[in-house]
Design a protein around this motif. Structure first.
Motif, PDB file in Angstrom:
ATOM      1  N   ALA A  68       2.555  11.832  -3.924  1.00 48.69           N
ATOM      2  CA  ALA A  68       3.036  11.902  -2.537  1.00 48.69           C
ATOM      3  C   ALA A  68       3.910  10.697  -2.202  1.00 48.69           C
ATOM      4  O   ALA A  68       4.969  10.832  -1.586  1.00 48.69           O
ATOM      5  CB  ALA A  68       1.857  11.970  -1.571  1.00 48.69           C
ATOM      6  N   GLY A  69       3.458   9.518  -2.633  1.00 54.26           N
ATOM      7  CA  GLY A  69       4.210   8.304  -2.352  1.00 54.26           C
ATOM      8  C   GLY A  69       5.556   8.315  -3.064  1.00 54.26           C
ATOM      9  O   GLY A  69       6.589   7.949  -2.491  1.00 54.26           O
ATOM     10  N   SER A  96      -1.446   5.391   5.547  1.00 53.84           N
ATOM     11  CA  SER A  96      -1.892   6.256   4.459  1.00 53.84           C
ATOM     12  C   SER A  96      -3.402   6.319   4.602  1.00 53.84           C
ATOM     13  O   SER A  96      -4.079   5.292   4.598  1.00 53.84           O
ATOM     14  CB  SER A  96      -1.552   5.642   3.099  1.00 53.84           C
ATOM     15  OG  SER A  96      -0.177   5.737   2.863  1.00 53.84           O
ATOM     16  N   GLN A 109      -6.184  10.767  -0.390  1.00 53.43           N
ATOM     17  CA  GLN A 109      -4.854  10.573  -0.980  1.00 53.43           C
ATOM     18  C   GLN A 109      -3.899  11.676  -0.524  1.00 53.43           C
ATOM     19  O   GLN A 109      -4.280  12.835  -0.414  1.00 53.43           O
ATOM     20  CB  GLN A 109      -4.963  10.557  -2.509  1.00 53.43           C
ATOM     21  CG  GLN A 109      -3.632  10.251  -3.215  1.00 53.43           C
ATOM     22  CD  GLN A 109      -3.839   9.748  -4.629  1.00 53.43           C
ATOM     23  OE1 GLN A 109      -4.544   8.786  -4.836  1.00 53.43           O
ATOM     24  NE2 GLN A 109      -3.237  10.401  -5.606  1.00 53.43           N
ATOM     25  N   GLY A 110      -2.665  11.278  -0.260  1.00 50.69           N
ATOM     26  CA  GLY A 110      -1.649  12.249   0.135  1.00 50.69           C
ATOM     27  C   GLY A 110      -1.671  12.606   1.617  1.00 50.69           C
ATOM     28  O   GLY A 110      -0.808  13.336   2.087  1.00 50.69           O
ATOM     29  N   ALA A 111      -2.661  12.079   2.347  1.00 49.43           N
ATOM     30  CA  ALA A 111      -2.756  12.389   3.783  1.00 49.43           C
ATOM     31  C   ALA A 111      -2.342  11.183   4.618  1.00 49.43           C
ATOM     32  O   ALA A 111      -2.593  10.040   4.236  1.00 49.43           O
ATOM     33  CB  ALA A 111      -4.180  12.804   4.146  1.00 49.43           C
ATOM     34  N   PHE A 165      -3.793  -3.380   4.427  1.00 46.73           N
ATOM     35  CA  PHE A 165      -2.536  -2.859   4.972  1.00 46.73           C
ATOM     36  C   PHE A 165      -2.691  -2.440   6.433  1.00 46.73           C
ATOM     37  O   PHE A 165      -1.724  -2.169   7.112  1.00 46.73           O
ATOM     38  CB  PHE A 165      -2.077  -1.627   4.175  1.00 46.73           C
ATOM     39  CG  PHE A 165      -1.729  -1.937   2.755  1.00 46.73           C
ATOM     40  CD1 PHE A 165      -0.764  -2.888   2.456  1.00 46.73           C
ATOM     41  CD2 PHE A 165      -2.346  -1.269   1.718  1.00 46.73           C
ATOM     42  CE1 PHE A 165      -0.432  -3.175   1.144  1.00 46.73           C
ATOM     43  CE2 PHE A 165      -2.021  -1.547   0.398  1.00 46.73           C
ATOM     44  CZ  PHE A 165      -1.067  -2.513   0.110  1.00 46.73           C
ATOM     45  N   LYS A 169      -5.771   6.953   2.697  1.00 43.34           N
ATOM     46  CA  LYS A 169      -6.622   6.361   1.660  1.00 43.34           C
ATOM     47  C   LYS A 169      -6.713   4.838   1.779  1.00 43.34           C
ATOM     48  O   LYS A 169      -7.602   4.242   1.181  1.00 43.34           O
ATOM     49  CB  LYS A 169      -6.183   6.803   0.261  1.00 43.34           C
ATOM     50  CG  LYS A 169      -4.995   6.107  -0.315  1.00 43.34           C
ATOM     51  CD  LYS A 169      -4.909   6.431  -1.799  1.00 43.34           C
ATOM     52  CE  LYS A 169      -3.662   5.812  -2.385  1.00 43.34           C
ATOM     53  NZ  LYS A 169      -3.502   6.121  -3.795  1.00 43.34           N
ATOM     54  N   ASP A 170      -5.834   4.239   2.553  1.00 39.96           N
ATOM     55  CA  ASP A 170      -5.909   2.796   2.795  1.00 39.96           C
ATOM     56  C   ASP A 170      -6.830   2.450   3.971  1.00 39.96           C
ATOM     57  O   ASP A 170      -7.102   1.273   4.224  1.00 39.96           O
ATOM     58  CB  ASP A 170      -4.516   2.223   3.087  1.00 39.96           C
ATOM     59  CG  ASP A 170      -3.578   2.375   1.901  1.00 39.96           C
ATOM     60  OD1 ASP A 170      -4.066   2.425   0.763  1.00 39.96           O
ATOM     61  OD2 ASP A 170      -2.352   2.449   2.121  1.00 39.96           O
ATOM     62  N   LEU A 195       1.027   6.487 -10.333  1.00 42.96           N
ATOM     63  CA  LEU A 195       1.158   6.337  -8.883  1.00 42.96           C
ATOM     64  C   LEU A 195       0.859   7.676  -8.222  1.00 42.96           C
ATOM     65  O   LEU A 195       0.847   8.708  -8.894  1.00 42.96           O
ATOM     66  CB  LEU A 195       2.604   5.926  -8.528  1.00 42.96           C
ATOM     67  CG  LEU A 195       3.044   4.526  -8.938  1.00 42.96           C
ATOM     68  CD1 LEU A 195       4.556   4.451  -9.039  1.00 42.96           C
ATOM     69  CD2 LEU A 195       2.547   3.504  -7.935  1.00 42.96           C
ATOM     70  N   ALA A 196       0.651   7.637  -6.920  1.00 40.87           N
ATOM     71  CA  ALA A 196       0.415   8.887  -6.190  1.00 40.87           C
ATOM     72  C   ALA A 196       1.719   9.683  -6.090  1.00 40.87           C
ATOM     73  O   ALA A 196       2.769   9.136  -5.728  1.00 40.87           O
ATOM     74  CB  ALA A 196      -0.110   8.584  -4.797  1.00 40.87           C
ATOM     75  N   ARG A 255      -8.198   4.841 -11.154  1.00 38.23           N
ATOM     76  CA  ARG A 255      -7.280   5.400 -12.151  1.00 38.23           C
ATOM     77  C   ARG A 255      -7.589   4.853 -13.537  1.00 38.23           C
ATOM     78  O   ARG A 255      -7.563   5.599 -14.517  1.00 38.23           O
ATOM     79  CB  ARG A 255      -5.824   5.095 -11.755  1.00 38.23           C
ATOM     80  CG  ARG A 255      -5.375   5.915 -10.557  1.00 38.23           C
ATOM     81  CD  ARG A 255      -3.955   5.576 -10.130  1.00 38.23           C
ATOM     82  NE  ARG A 255      -3.567   6.344  -8.950  1.00 38.23           N
ATOM     83  CZ  ARG A 255      -2.866   5.856  -7.930  1.00 38.23           C
ATOM     84  NH1 ARG A 255      -2.470   4.590  -7.941  1.00 38.23           N
ATOM     85  NH2 ARG A 255      -2.560   6.620  -6.909  1.00 38.23           N
ATOM     86  N   MET A 290       8.163   3.133   1.650  1.00 36.60           N
ATOM     87  CA  MET A 290       7.207   4.235   1.764  1.00 36.60           C
ATOM     88  C   MET A 290       6.663   4.337   3.185  1.00 36.60           C
ATOM     89  O   MET A 290       6.594   5.420   3.772  1.00 36.60           O
ATOM     90  CB  MET A 290       6.048   4.058   0.778  1.00 36.60           C
ATOM     91  CG  MET A 290       5.244   5.326   0.587  1.00 36.60           C
ATOM     92  SD  MET A 290       3.897   5.172  -0.591  1.00 36.60           S
ATOM     93  CE  MET A 290       4.707   4.733  -2.096  1.00 36.60           C
ATOM     94  N   ARG A 334       7.856  10.570  -1.268  1.00 39.25           N
ATOM     95  CA  ARG A 334       8.313  10.000   0.009  1.00 39.25           C
ATOM     96  C   ARG A 334       9.456   9.015  -0.194  1.00 39.25           C
ATOM     97  O   ARG A 334      10.333   8.911   0.653  1.00 39.25           O
ATOM     98  CB  ARG A 334       7.153   9.300   0.734  1.00 39.25           C
ATOM     99  CG  ARG A 334       6.193  10.275   1.385  1.00 39.25           C
ATOM    100  CD  ARG A 334       5.068   9.578   2.112  1.00 39.25           C
ATOM    101  NE  ARG A 334       3.932  10.499   2.229  1.00 39.25           N
ATOM    102  CZ  ARG A 334       2.666  10.151   2.046  1.00 39.25           C
ATOM    103  NH1 ARG A 334       2.350   8.901   1.780  1.00 39.25           N
ATOM    104  NH2 ARG A 334       1.730  11.052   2.142  1.00 39.25           N
TER     105      ARG A 334
HETATM  106  N1  LIG Z   1      -2.819   1.958  -2.188  1.00 41.05           N
HETATM  107  C1  LIG Z   1      -1.426   2.064  -1.858  1.00 41.05           C
HETATM  108  C2  LIG Z   1      -1.058   3.454  -1.486  1.00 41.05           C
HETATM  109  N2  LIG Z   1      -1.532   4.007  -0.360  1.00 41.05           N
HETATM  110  C3  LIG Z   1      -1.077   5.304  -0.317  1.00 41.05           C
HETATM  111  C4  LIG Z   1      -0.289   5.536  -1.440  1.00 41.05           C
HETATM  112  C5  LIG Z   1       0.368   6.780  -1.836  1.00 41.05           C
HETATM  113  C6  LIG Z   1       0.579   7.837  -0.834  1.00 41.05           C
HETATM  114  C7  LIG Z   1      -0.652   8.503  -0.308  1.00 41.05           C
HETATM  115  O1  LIG Z   1      -1.696   8.614  -0.948  1.00 41.05           O
HETATM  116  O2  LIG Z   1      -0.553   8.996   0.836  1.00 41.05           O
HETATM  117  C8  LIG Z   1      -0.249   4.361  -2.171  1.00 41.05           C
HETATM  118  C9  LIG Z   1       0.471   4.114  -3.437  1.00 41.05           C
HETATM  119  C10 LIG Z   1      -0.124   4.791  -4.647  1.00 41.05           C
HETATM  120  O3  LIG Z   1      -1.356   4.947  -4.742  1.00 41.05           O
HETATM  121  O4  LIG Z   1       0.632   5.141  -5.565  1.00 41.05           O
END
Ligand SMILES: NCc1[nH]cc(CCC(=O)O)c1CC(=O)O
Length: 299
Positions: free
Chosen positions: A163-164, A74, A189-191, A55, A76-77, A160-161, A123, A10, A167
């Motif tokens: 977007a991931g 990502s 998320q997704g950005a 990460f 959101k991390d 899961l997201a 979630r 990813m 990808r």
């Molecule tokens: N925490 C892990 C993570 N960080 C970003 C994504 C997905 C892709 C995104 O949000 O850009 C994921 C995996 C998931 O949550 O399924």
């Protein structure tokens, strides 16, 4: 120019996407440099690691050491607390913000007691709010490992997201996408976020060609909510904002881990005041008891 990336499929895919975008816009070549992070090797539950950004820190170390010029995360991390050493030089156009179910049936068709895997308290809390009769199983590992637990029959589904999943080319295994109205995504998320050292003003300028202003305003508002709630990436907080070019619409929710209580609020404002919009919405949520719902999840 060197772009540092985690080695997972990813991460390398999203880093390559940004490198290609950059080359398309500027004609400059980018070299990808693979880096192993603590978050990739630990077997501990993400929610037990005691802090955000597992990460992220290894990539930041390489920025400081000068081994790489910039990094793609990502969003959101990324911890919401700003580290002045680094600048988010670009927030490129966002991908799908939604969460997805990978399994053999849709969520409503899962049998009572079915095992649904996810490592995210957000979630788990929101899925419990939708269905109390399922068995939510904490899991971690990369997306491939998680999907493998469905294929092997160990779990009935994983969340899961989207977007991931897209990808890494696994969008074909999605049995349902949750609309944001039923499952509010994680802030950011997704950005993707393109980060470099704040002192590299040359790079901040170069990378800004990748920035998408509507994505920036939306995720700024979402992250302002998370920050004002003093919550981390493991808190049961969802937030989603959309900038239509004139107005920024923001919705956020805090759900108790048992899924039985929630504080949910929406607000609209000017995209130029995204930070204030998010901060004020969080204050209104706290006034309605949001901090009590987060309980010991907050830090
Ligand atoms: N925490 C892990 C993570 N960080 C970003 C994504 C997905 C892709 C995104 O949000 O850009 C994921 C995996 C998931 O949550 O399924």
């Amino acid at each position: 120019m060197k772009l540092g990336t985690r080695r997972s499929l990813m991460a390398t895919t999203q880093s390559q996407m940004i490198a290609d975008l950059y080359t398309a816009k500027t004609g400059r070549e980018i070299e990808l440099v693979g880096i192993t992070t603590f978050g990739d090797v630990t077997k501990a539950q993400l929610s037990q690691l005691g802090g955000t950004g597992v990460f992220v820190s290894a990539l930041r170390d390489k920025l400081v050491e000068g081994e790489i010029d910039f990094a793609v995360h990502s969003l959101k991390d990324l911890p919401t607390k700003q580290d002045p050493r680094f600048t988010l030089a670009a927030l490129p156009e966002r991908h799908d913000v939604r969460d997805a179910l990978v399994g053999r049936t849709k969520f409503a068709d899962l049998a009572p007691g079915a095992k649904v895997g996810t490592g995210s308290p957000r979630r788990i809390a929101m899925l419990r709010a939708l269905r109390q009769d399922l068995d939510y199983v904490p899991i971690r590992g990369n997306a491939d490992t998680r999907i493998g637990k469905v294929t092997s029959g160990e779990l009935d589904a994983v969340v899961l997201a989207a977007a991931g999943l897209t990808r890494i080319g696994r969008q074909g295994e999605i049995s349902q996408i949750f609309e944001v109205e039923e499952l509010l995504p994680a802030p950011g998320q997704g950005a993707l976020a393109v980060e470099c050292l704040s002192t590299r003003s040359d790079l901040v300028d170069f990378l800004s060609v990748l920035d998408d202003p509507r994505t920036r305003s939306a995720v700024t508002a979402e992250r302002a909510v998370l920050s004002a709630l003093e919550a981390g990436c493991s808190a049961p907080v969802g937030a989603f904002a959309l900038d239509d070019g004139h107005t920024l619409n923001l919705t956020a929710v805090v759900v108790s881990l048992d899924g039985r209580e929630a504080v949910r609020k929406s607000a609209a404002g000017s995209p130029s005041e995204a930070m204030e919009l998010g901060r004020d919405l969080a204050a209104a949520m706290i006034a309605d008891g949001a901090d009590r719902l987060m309980g010991e999840q907050s830090h």
